[in-house]
Design a protein around this motif. Structure first.
Motif, PDB file in Angstrom:
ATOM      1  N   GLY A 293       0.802  -1.212   0.000  1.00 48.13           N
ATOM      2  CA  GLY A 293       0.000   0.000   0.000  1.00 48.13           C
ATOM      3  C   GLY A 293       0.838   1.267   0.000  1.00 48.13           C
ATOM      4  N   ALA A 294       1.869   1.296   0.850  1.00 49.76           N
ATOM      5  CA  ALA A 294       2.731   2.479   0.919  1.00 49.76           C
ATOM      6  C   ALA A 294       3.493   2.671  -0.383  1.00 49.76           C
ATOM      7  CB  ALA A 294       3.696   2.348   2.095  1.00 49.76           C
ATOM      8  N   LEU A 295       3.959   1.573  -0.979  1.00 46.91           N
ATOM      9  CA  LEU A 295       4.629   1.664  -2.282  1.00 46.91           C
ATOM     10  C   LEU A 295       3.671   2.194  -3.341  1.00 46.91           C
ATOM     11  CD1 LEU A 295       6.724  -1.621  -2.495  1.00 46.91           C
ATOM     12  CD2 LEU A 295       7.611   0.679  -2.849  1.00 46.91           C
ATOM     13  N   GLY A 296       2.434   1.692  -3.286  1.00 45.04           N
ATOM     14  CA  GLY A 296       1.437   2.131  -4.253  1.00 45.04           C
ATOM     15  C   GLY A 296       1.160   3.618  -4.157  1.00 45.04           C
ATOM     16  N   ALA A 297       1.161   4.147  -2.926  1.00 46.01           N
ATOM     17  CA  ALA A 297       0.907   5.580  -2.737  1.00 46.01           C
ATOM     18  C   ALA A 297       2.031   6.419  -3.341  1.00 46.01           C
ATOM     19  CB  ALA A 297       0.764   5.878  -1.252  1.00 46.01           C
ATOM     20  N   VAL A 298       3.276   5.983  -3.157  1.00 48.85           N
ATOM     21  CA  VAL A 298       4.415   6.719  -3.729  1.00 48.85           C
ATOM     22  C   VAL A 298       4.395   6.603  -5.252  1.00 48.85           C
ATOM     23  CG1 VAL A 298       6.944   6.842  -3.828  1.00 48.85           C
ATOM     24  CG2 VAL A 298       5.801   6.450  -1.640  1.00 48.85           C
ATOM     25  N   ASN A 299       4.050   5.436  -5.743  1.00 52.34           N
ATOM     26  CA  ASN A 299       3.967   5.248  -7.197  1.00 52.34           C
ATOM     27  C   ASN A 299       2.844   6.093  -7.792  1.00 52.34           C
ATOM     28  OD1 ASN A 299       4.624   3.801  -9.725  1.00 52.34           O
ATOM     29  ND2 ASN A 299       2.609   2.882  -9.463  1.00 52.34           N
ATOM     30  N   LYS A 300       1.731   6.152  -7.078  1.00 49.80           N
ATOM     31  CA  LYS A 300       0.578   6.941  -7.534  1.00 49.80           C
ATOM     32  C   LYS A 300       0.939   8.418  -7.643  1.00 49.80           C
ATOM     33  CE  LYS A 300      -4.355   7.437  -6.359  1.00 49.80           C
ATOM     34  NZ  LYS A 300      -5.373   7.072  -5.335  1.00 49.80           N
ATOM     35  N   ALA A 301       1.870   8.853  -6.782  1.00 46.51           N
ATOM     36  CA  ALA A 301       2.319  10.250  -6.814  1.00 46.51           C
ATOM     37  C   ALA A 301       3.342  10.499  -7.913  1.00 46.51           C
ATOM     38  CB  ALA A 301       2.916  10.624  -5.454  1.00 46.51           C
ATOM     39  N   GLY A 302       3.668   9.456  -8.698  1.00 48.35           N
ATOM     40  CA  GLY A 302       4.604   9.604  -9.810  1.00 48.35           C
ATOM     41  C   GLY A 302       6.049   9.708  -9.386  1.00 48.35           C
ATOM     42  N   LEU A 303       6.377   9.138  -8.221  1.00 46.62           N
ATOM     43  CA  LEU A 303       7.726   9.311  -7.673  1.00 46.62           C
ATOM     44  C   LEU A 303       8.597   8.067  -7.754  1.00 46.62           C
ATOM     45  CD1 LEU A 303       6.777  11.482  -4.564  1.00 46.62           C
ATOM     46  CD2 LEU A 303       7.794  12.253  -6.715  1.00 46.62           C
ATOM     47  N   LEU A 304       8.130   7.021  -8.447  1.00 55.67           N
ATOM     48  CA  LEU A 304       8.951   5.829  -8.673  1.00 55.67           C
ATOM     49  C   LEU A 304       9.226   5.676 -10.162  1.00 55.67           C
ATOM     50  CD1 LEU A 304       7.328   3.128  -6.324  1.00 55.67           C
ATOM     51  CD2 LEU A 304       9.313   4.585  -5.869  1.00 55.67           C
ATOM     52  N   LYS A 305      10.438   5.281 -10.494  1.00 58.93           N
ATOM     53  CA  LYS A 305      10.786   5.088 -11.906  1.00 58.93           C
ATOM     54  C   LYS A 305      10.608   3.629 -12.302  1.00 58.93           C
ATOM     55  CE  LYS A 305      15.000   6.553 -12.058  1.00 58.93           C
ATOM     56  NZ  LYS A 305      16.369   6.842 -12.530  1.00 58.93           N
ATOM     57  N   GLN A 306      10.466   3.397 -13.589  1.00 56.81           N
ATOM     58  CA  GLN A 306      10.298   2.043 -14.090  1.00 56.81           C
ATOM     59  C   GLN A 306      11.610   1.284 -13.934  1.00 56.81           C
ATOM     60  OE1 GLN A 306       8.767   1.813 -18.077  1.00 56.81           O
ATOM     61  NE2 GLN A 306       8.082  -0.278 -17.817  1.00 56.81           N
ATOM     62  N   LEU A 307      11.515   0.068 -13.397  1.00 52.19           N
ATOM     63  CA  LEU A 307      12.693  -0.762 -13.202  1.00 52.19           C
ATOM     64  C   LEU A 307      13.016  -1.522 -14.490  1.00 52.19           C
ATOM     65  CD1 LEU A 307      11.742  -2.213  -9.684  1.00 52.19           C
ATOM     66  CD2 LEU A 307      13.384  -0.378 -10.174  1.00 52.19           C
ATOM     67  N   PRO A 308      14.255  -1.998 -14.635  1.00 55.69           N
ATOM     68  CA  PRO A 308      14.611  -2.760 -15.842  1.00 55.69           C
ATOM     69  C   PRO A 308      13.677  -3.958 -16.032  1.00 55.69           C
ATOM     70  CG  PRO A 308      16.573  -2.195 -14.589  1.00 55.69           C
ATOM     71  CD  PRO A 308      15.406  -1.817 -13.734  1.00 55.69           C
ATOM     72  N   SER A 309      13.255  -4.179 -17.263  1.00 56.81           N
ATOM     73  CA  SER A 309      12.283  -5.245 -17.536  1.00 56.81           C
ATOM     74  C   SER A 309      12.832  -6.630 -17.226  1.00 56.81           C
ATOM     75  CB  SER A 309      11.819  -5.172 -18.993  1.00 56.81           C
ATOM     76  OG  SER A 309      12.927  -5.302 -19.873  1.00 56.81           O
ATOM     77  N   ASP A 310      14.153  -6.833 -17.403  1.00 54.09           N
ATOM     78  CA  ASP A 310      14.695  -8.159 -17.098  1.00 54.09           C
ATOM     79  C   ASP A 310      14.608  -8.455 -15.611  1.00 54.09           C
ATOM     80  OD1 ASP A 310      16.583  -6.216 -16.500  1.00 54.09           O
ATOM     81  OD2 ASP A 310      18.296  -7.490 -16.987  1.00 54.09           O
ATOM     82  N   LEU A 311      14.579  -7.409 -14.793  1.00 52.52           N
ATOM     83  CA  LEU A 311      14.445  -7.592 -13.354  1.00 52.52           C
ATOM     84  C   LEU A 311      12.984  -7.884 -12.988  1.00 52.52           C
ATOM     85  CD1 LEU A 311      16.156  -5.372 -10.655  1.00 52.52           C
ATOM     86  CD2 LEU A 311      13.841  -6.207 -10.361  1.00 52.52           C
ATOM     87  N   THR A 312      12.072  -7.077 -13.483  1.00 52.09           N
ATOM     88  CA  THR A 312      10.660  -7.265 -13.133  1.00 52.09           C
ATOM     89  C   THR A 312      10.097  -8.554 -13.729  1.00 52.09           C
ATOM     90  OG1 THR A 312       9.988  -5.876 -15.009  1.00 52.09           O
ATOM     91  CG2 THR A 312      10.228  -4.806 -12.875  1.00 52.09           C
ATOM     92  N   ASN A 313      10.524  -8.893 -14.943  1.00 47.12           N
ATOM     93  CA  ASN A 313       9.991 -10.092 -15.594  1.00 47.12           C
ATOM     94  C   ASN A 313      10.502 -11.387 -14.983  1.00 47.12           C
ATOM     95  OD1 ASN A 313       8.532  -8.528 -17.379  1.00 47.12           O
ATOM     96  ND2 ASN A 313      10.063  -8.611 -19.001  1.00 47.12           N
ATOM     97  N   SER A 314      11.480 -11.281 -14.099  1.00 50.76           N
ATOM     98  CA  SER A 314      11.989 -12.474 -13.428  1.00 50.76           C
ATOM     99  C   SER A 314      11.065 -12.925 -12.302  1.00 50.76           C
ATOM    100  CB  SER A 314      13.391 -12.210 -12.857  1.00 50.76           C
ATOM    101  OG  SER A 314      13.338 -11.264 -11.789  1.00 50.76           O
ATOM    102  N   LEU A 315      10.047 -12.112 -11.991  1.00 52.23           N
ATOM    103  CA  LEU A 315       9.124 -12.423 -10.900  1.00 52.23           C
ATOM    104  C   LEU A 315       7.725 -12.711 -11.430  1.00 52.23           C
ATOM    105  CD1 LEU A 315      10.078  -9.625  -8.329  1.00 52.23           C
ATOM    106  CD2 LEU A 315      10.825 -12.015  -8.313  1.00 52.23           C
TER     107      LEU A 315
END
Length: 333
Positions: free
Chosen positions: A89-111
């Motif tokens: 939830g806390a991560l979602g709030a920071v992301n909703k505020a546009g304050l997180l950058k997109q992580l490398p796709s090879d990292l996210t796609n590993s999960l």
């Protein structure tokens, strides 16, 4: 121009070129992490990363909700490179505020999709389940509540422990709102409160309170009791789950994202370190959380936990303001 002067000029040009090339290479610098995860749980992992990489890590510890609010207030001026949250939830709030950058796709796609958000701006680092902790001496099996919503029942008057200021509890309340709506969630909170629920500071305090006879049952995260039992097998508290699919069995995640204002290359190194097999195994065996990658570990009940968990889109637990406002409204904050 004589030959010696020409050679000297060439040497200077080469030296200057090498100097500027060296200056343009990214230099290691301190990694700043805002951590909603407690120092007691994660400090050893942070120290291991520092020892392995030689990169210094400055960690600001605090509640996930409070750190999320701080990051949103700091905006692009935040000194943090990473936000490591106790809950989605806390991560979602920071992301909703546009304050997180997109992580490398090879990292996210590993999960698996369950353990990353839709736009790839944060990933889970570990998973944990909400459970019912109880005193086996004072709560018989036939008296177990089938649902967390049953805690308003008269039979549990003055017997329930909860931790309203804890980030995991607040994320659980966000899930209740998502599942039942604000009005029904308010009714449940007031019902449990008026049924004599006892407030504790955190999950560990709930367990200690049950052991001391201050409460007979409480809602916590699963790994706290497992850690306690590892040190004291005779600790007089057990835990169970509610009926399959009940919102009381929600599985949440600790997760991490890189701030949009950060260009520190060590940030991705740190995330990769947390998702490595070695570190995931450490969290499983030492912190007793569930891994977010496939591990060959005997007797790891991840599948059983997921089978009893309700289906929740963790990314939708991002309205911290609504949750905090509701908790203040009913006098729990």
């Amino acid at each position: 121009m004589n030959k010696s002067v020409l050679v000297s000029i060439l040497v200077i040009i080469v030296a200057l070129g090498a100097f500027f090339m060296f200056q343009q290479e990214p230099q290691p610098r301190d990694l700043v992490v805002y951590s909603g995860r407690s120092k007691a749980l994660v400090d050893a992992a942070v120290e291991k990363f520092k020892a392995d990489t030689g990169i210094n890590v400055e960690v600001k510890y605090g509640g996930s909700t409070q750190l999320a609010v701080a990051i949103i207030e700091e905006g692009a001026q935040s000194p943090a490179d990473l936000f490591w949250s106790q809950d989605a939830g806390a991560l979602g709030a920071v992301n909703k505020a546009g304050l997180l950058k997109q992580l490398p796709s090879d990292l996210t796609n590993s999960l698996p999709e369950t353990f990353r958000n839709n736009n790839g701006s944060w990933v889970a680092t570990t998973a944990r389940a909400r459970v019912l902790a109880y005193s086996p001496e004072r709560l018989a099996v036939e008296d177990f509540p089938a649902s967390v919503t049953d805690l308003t029942n008269e039979k549990y008057r003055n017997r329930v422990a909860w931790a309203p200021t804890n980030a995991s509890f607040q994320s659980f309340v966000s899930a209740l709102i998502l599942e039942f709506g604000v009005d029904a969630t308010r009714e449940w909170l007031v019902g449990v409160r008026d049924n004599g629920a006892k407030n504790f500071a955190n999950n560990n305090a709930i367990l200690q309170g049950i052991a001391a006879g201050e409460a007979d049952l409480g809602i916590t995260n699963h790994y706290y009791l497992l850690r306690t039992k590892a040190e004291n097998p005779s600790f007089p508290v057990e835990q169970t789950v509610f009926a399959s699919g009940d919102i009381g069995n929600m599985v949440n995640v600790a997760g991490i994202g890189q701030l949009s204002s950060s260009d520190n290359p060590a940030a991705i190194q740190f995330i990769e370190f947390l998702l490595s097999e070695e570190t995931q195994l450490w969290f499983t065996q030492q912190v007793f959380e569930y891994p977010v990658i496939e591990l060959d570990v005997a007797n790891l009940p991840t599948n059983q936990i997921m089978e009893t968990a309700p289906v929740i889109n963790l990314e939708e637990l991002d309205d911290l303001d609504q949750t905090l406002q509701l908790l203040r409204e009913v006098g729990l904050l």
